[in-house]
Design an enzyme around this catalytic site. Sequence first.
Site, mmCIF file in Angstrom:
data_model
loop_
_atom_site.group_PDB
_atom_site.id
_atom_site.type_symbol
_atom_site.label_atom_id
_atom_site.label_comp_id
_atom_site.label_asym_id
_atom_site.label_seq_id
_atom_site.Cartn_x
_atom_site.Cartn_y
_atom_site.Cartn_z
ATOM 1 N N TYR A 53 -3.513 10.780 3.255
ATOM 2 C CA TYR A 53 -4.026 11.038 2.013
ATOM 3 C C TYR A 53 -3.992 12.358 1.750
ATOM 4 O O TYR A 53 -3.610 12.876 0.767
ATOM 5 C CB TYR A 53 -5.316 10.275 1.970
ATOM 6 C CG TYR A 53 -5.399 8.879 1.934
ATOM 7 C CD1 TYR A 53 -5.364 8.240 0.795
ATOM 8 C CD2 TYR A 53 -5.119 8.067 3.123
ATOM 9 C CE1 TYR A 53 -5.223 6.889 0.847
ATOM 10 C CE2 TYR A 53 -4.912 6.689 3.036
ATOM 11 C CZ TYR A 53 -4.881 6.055 1.841
ATOM 12 O OH TYR A 53 -4.843 4.833 1.914
ATOM 13 N N ASP B 97 0.667 -1.126 0.030
ATOM 14 C CA ASP B 97 -0.129 -0.046 0.058
ATOM 15 C C ASP B 97 0.915 1.162 -0.196
ATOM 16 O O ASP B 97 1.966 1.288 -0.720
ATOM 17 C CB ASP B 97 -1.205 0.026 1.092
ATOM 18 C CG ASP B 97 -2.094 0.968 1.215
ATOM 19 O OD1 ASP B 97 -2.894 0.595 0.478
ATOM 20 O OD2 ASP B 97 -2.135 1.884 1.912
ATOM 21 N N HIS C 282 -4.649 -7.591 -0.828
ATOM 22 C CA HIS C 282 -4.259 -6.363 -0.519
ATOM 23 C C HIS C 282 -3.146 -6.404 0.786
ATOM 24 O O HIS C 282 -2.123 -5.807 1.048
ATOM 25 C CB HIS C 282 -5.052 -5.204 -0.523
ATOM 26 C CG HIS C 282 -4.481 -3.722 -0.384
ATOM 27 N ND1 HIS C 282 -3.838 -3.414 -1.564
ATOM 28 C CD2 HIS C 282 -4.355 -2.780 0.432
ATOM 29 C CE1 HIS C 282 -3.342 -2.208 -1.562
ATOM 30 N NE2 HIS C 282 -3.762 -1.707 -0.287
#
Length: 399
Positions: free
Chosen positions: A322, A201, A376
Amino acid sequence: MAQTIICLLMVSLPAMSSDAPNLHVEPFRIDLAHELPRMKALVQNTRLPVTALYPAAGIEFGIRLDFLHDLQVEWLNEFNWTKQEAALNELPQFTTEIEGLTVHFVHAKSQESDRIPLLMMHGWPGSFQEFLPVIKPLTELWISPTRKRISFDVVAPSLPGFLFSSPPPQNWTTNDTARIFNTLMVDVLGYSQGYALHGTDRGSVIGYTLYSTFNTSVRAANLKSIPFVAPTPDEIAAENITLSDIAKVTKERTVDYRTRGMGYFTEQTFKPNSIGLALYDNPIGSDPRAGTPPSVLTHETLLTMVSLYYLTQTFQSSVWLYAQNPNTFASDYVKPATDAPMVFSLFEFDLMLWPKEYVERASNLVLYKEHDFGGHFAGLDNPPAVIEDLHDLGLHFEF
Ligand SMILES: *[C@@H]1O[C@H](CO)[C@@H](O)[C@H](O)[C@H]1NC(C)=O
Ligand SMILES: *[C@@H]1O[C@H](CO)[C@@H](O)[C@H](O)[C@H]1NC(C)=O
Ligand SMILES: *[C@@H]1O[C@H](CO)[C@@H](O)[C@H](O)[C@H]1NC(C)=O
Ligand SMILES: *[C@@H]1O[C@H](CO)[C@@H](O)[C@H](O)[C@H]1NC(C)=O
Ligand SMILES: *[C@@H]1O[C@H](CO)[C@@H](O)[C@H](O)[C@H]1NC(C)=O
């Protein structure tokens, strides 16, 4: 809290160090028992609707009420934080100060003199917990069929703003994190001759930055994603790239992720139950086979993940990652200035697909591994495959 759970639902499917001028390092143990009563009260008192608003609305509209309710009950009645904390504390952990930030990290050493230093980086919503099943096996000696001896000194830091690492300044970027992690490896831990790295990630993004910028210290990389815009199925077709059966499944997953899985607006548009239940305030969500061997991504693992974010009160600082890095994915693929080899790992149920031909444009790809189990959170979804790929990376490692 509920956001963590919802995101999990959306994305899962994660001796030789003494020859340098060591900076100060403190031993660390997790001790969050004092935070538990409050979490317990909140979980207990969290009001969920008695019946689902639209019982026929399936997972495609977001987390289901019955699933969330089950996890609430499990956390209260079966989940044992003390046990989870003890399991995490089996890993030797430390903190140090770098550029004014407290950096928490696991440092698990191999007994072998020829061990390879390995930096393992998690993303969001992850933590070093993702690597729990693989860290100890990686420190143990593995002898390859060609008689090469491979073992690792594993260093797994918490990203700034996650769990026990302090939140960074507002203008902090993943480039800054890459820089301080290189400082951790080279200056604090003394791995000045070079190290290998693994990232998932956002940890893969940081890993790629290290790989492309710190070309004297990073000597090999194993990543699951690269910070370039992944091609669409149409673009892949236009390039006449033939995909394996595994990559075809991943491609289908990317279509779903692009249209329904990405971001806040998409969340509100496509998963009204998720955001609706999130507003009910609460804790609790891979390869569809998650939880069946070799996957250890069980409800208990999820509840530990959620509890870690909650008990350390770092949910907010973690999501800033983010906001701080709005332009992570570059559209032009560029080969970085490094001669270090790259091993790329594709897990069938991951969310983005970078075909081999694309990874080659952005790295010195020596091996493109495909796994038909896992997604993931590969360290939890398919730990043996992560270990296998890192052993392969070890075969390509040279100081
Ligand atoms: C929780 O785990 C701890 C440590 O493994 C153990 O001592 C304790 O008995 C467990 N508690 C319950 C209620 O099972
Ligand atoms: C980031 O913010 C800090 C203050 O928190 C400041 O000292 C530093 O100069 C800023 N860096 C950049 C690149 O703007
Ligand atoms: C991060 O570093 C890369 C490579 O040095 C550079 O291209 C990029 O602009 C940097 N990003 C930010 C946000 O500073
Ligand atoms: C893909 O194949 C088609 C048909 O053979 C050809 O016209 C096209 O130029 C090829 N594209 C690339 C990028 O090689
Ligand atoms: C490492 O990067 C520098 C630029 O920062 C470059 O001059 C050098 O050639 C690179 N080394 C390799 C082996 O690519």
